[in-house]
Design an enzyme around this catalytic site. Structure first.
Site, PDB file in Angstrom:
ATOM      1  N   ASP A  87       0.807  -1.224   0.000  1.00 38.15           N
ATOM      2  CA  ASP A  87       0.000   0.000   0.000  1.00 38.15           C
ATOM      3  C   ASP A  87       0.841   1.276   0.000  1.00 38.15           C
ATOM      4  OD1 ASP A  87      -2.552  -1.081  -0.252  1.00 38.15           O
ATOM      5  OD2 ASP A  87      -2.594  -1.614   1.867  1.00 38.15           O
ATOM      6  N   ASP A 148      -6.720  -4.944  -4.495  1.00 37.70           N
ATOM      7  CA  ASP A 148      -6.485  -3.565  -4.037  1.00 37.70           C
ATOM      8  C   ASP A 148      -5.213  -2.978  -4.663  1.00 37.70           C
ATOM      9  OD1 ASP A 148      -7.725  -5.427  -2.290  1.00 37.70           O
ATOM     10  OD2 ASP A 148      -7.589  -4.081  -0.584  1.00 37.70           O
TER      11      ASP A 148
HETATM   12  N1  GLY Z   1      -6.855  -2.066   1.046  1.00 40.14           N
HETATM   13  C1  GLY Z   1      -7.452  -2.571   2.206  1.00 40.14           C
HETATM   14  C2  GLY Z   1      -8.906  -2.346   2.269  1.00 40.14           C
HETATM   15  O1  GLY Z   1      -9.507  -1.879   1.311  1.00 40.14           O
HETATM   16  O2  GLY Z   1      -9.465  -2.608   3.327  1.00 40.14           O
END
Ligand code: GLY
Length: 375
Positions: A87, A148
């Site tokens: 992330d 994601d």
């Molecule tokens: N990227 C983690 C979530 O969307 O919870």
């Protein structure tokens, strides 16, 4: 309606800024934000909201607060604090990258490029993917990708554009192809995660982390896919990514309840009290608005996607937003983090607030998001 909603969001962000200073909103089970340190995957969204507010108002107080927070992202990267995950884009695009875009600050650009290198370090050549979580070789997660991650790829695409080095874009592109091949299913739904054998690189199978069950379609995952594939198209012009975004968007829209705001998983049983995920709808609204930018004027689905983005946003503004509630810190209610594990199944989600404000600015001003707006 959009303008009033933006102004309410700006006022709330201003209040949060003066009350909470250098702390960052964390997700809480008690329908509120808990404020803490820069040590999760979500902090970039709050700094990004300060930049959105600065872009909207031109008020230097937002810029000052965002710049102060900006220095903490350098400290975090240099000290490798809680960065053992993909992330990096969510953290560094709305903070360092936005800072550079809006102020021309070269040190912020350097920071965003250093963050891109950090993300590149998660590339696993045996299976051709970017590992989502944990260190290389991690027993449970060493062979795992998640949908994601598509949202983190723009950091890599941009790094190639900026440095002229192909490696960032090449890797982002292969990862997007792998995501399309293994995360998107034939009926246009998606797996949240997929596993490879990390030694041989052989694909093993799909699963979930936050969804209802391994084969279900976690709403927010589908939302990340709608938006993420449209972004991969923006940078690569590969029509397969445009088509993927379109397919995931169709599925998302077709499975919405009457009020156009998604429940937390498209396969979860719907009964009284089933949690929504308002953040998934805010993300999808941005994704649809991104997608239609790349569709020809005469494209048969253009008006359809535009209309559904409008409906989602109208429902969020009218039924989920905290407009008029002077005590609320969050912008939209009824987001869910991880329903299955009981972690904030019905609360404010800072990314939901961020994409809600981004979508409002797209609707009201034609804003295209920090990372794609031309310099
Ligand atoms: N990227 C983690 C979530 O969307 O919870």
């Amino acid at each position: 309606m959009w303008k009033q909603a933006i102004e309410d969001a700006v006022a709330k962000t201003q209040r949060n800024m003066s009350v909470h200073g250098m702390t960052f909103p964390h997700i809480d089970n008690d329908q509120r934000y808990a404020w803490g340190e820069n040590n999760d995957w979500i902090e970039g969204f709050y700094t990004g909201m300060l930049w959105l507010c600065y872009r909207y108002t031109g008020d230097d107080a937002f810029k000052k607060a965002a710049m102060e927070q900006g220095s903490d992202y350098r400290r975090r990267l240099d000290n490798d604090i809680a960065l053992e995950h993909h992330d990096i884009g969510f953290l560094y695009m709305p903070s360092a990258f936005a800072q550079w875009r809006l102020t021309g600050d070269e040190s912020a650009k350097r920071l965003a490029l250093d963050a891109a290198d950090k993300l590149l370090g998660r590339w696993r050549p045996k299976g051709n993917y970017i590992q989502a979580w944990g260190p290389a070789g991690d027993e449970k997660n060493g062979g795992r990708i998640i949908i994601d991650c598509l949202m983190n790829l723009p950091l890599l695409y941009w790094a190639s554009e900026t440095t002229g080095e192909a490696k960032y874009k090449d890797i982002a592109c292969i990862h997007a192809e792998q995501s399309l091949r293994y995360l998107v299913r034939g009926d246009d739904s998606s797996y949240h995660t997929f596993y490879f054998d990390q030694e041989s690189g052989i694909p093993v199978g799909g699963g979930t982390h936050q969804g209802y069950h391994d084969g279900s379609t976690w709403t927010r995952g589908q939302a990340w896919g709608v938006y993420g594939f449209a972004l991969s198209y923006r940078y690569t012009r590969d029509p397969r990514f445009l088509e993927a975004s379109r397919r995931l968007a169709r599925y998302f829209i077709a499975h919405l309840p009457k009020d156009h705001v998604a429940y937390w998983d498209f396969d979860a049983p719907i009964e009284a009290g089933t949690p929504r995920d308002s953040s998934a709808s805010a993300i999808t609204a941005c994704g649809l608005l991104e997608l239609i930018e790349h569709l020809e004027e005469g494209d048969a689905e253009r008006a359809y996607f535009q209309e559904h983005a409008r409906r989602m946003m109208e429902s969020l503004v009218k039924h989920y937003a905290t407009i008029g509630d002077e005590t609320a810190e969050g912008l939209i209610r009824h987001g869910s983090y991880s329903v299955r594990t009981g972690n904030a199944p019905d609360s404010y989600m800072i990314w939901g607030d961020y994409y809600y404000l981004e979508a409002l600015m797209r609707m009201e001003q034609g804003f295209a998001g920090f990372w794609y707006e031309s310099e």
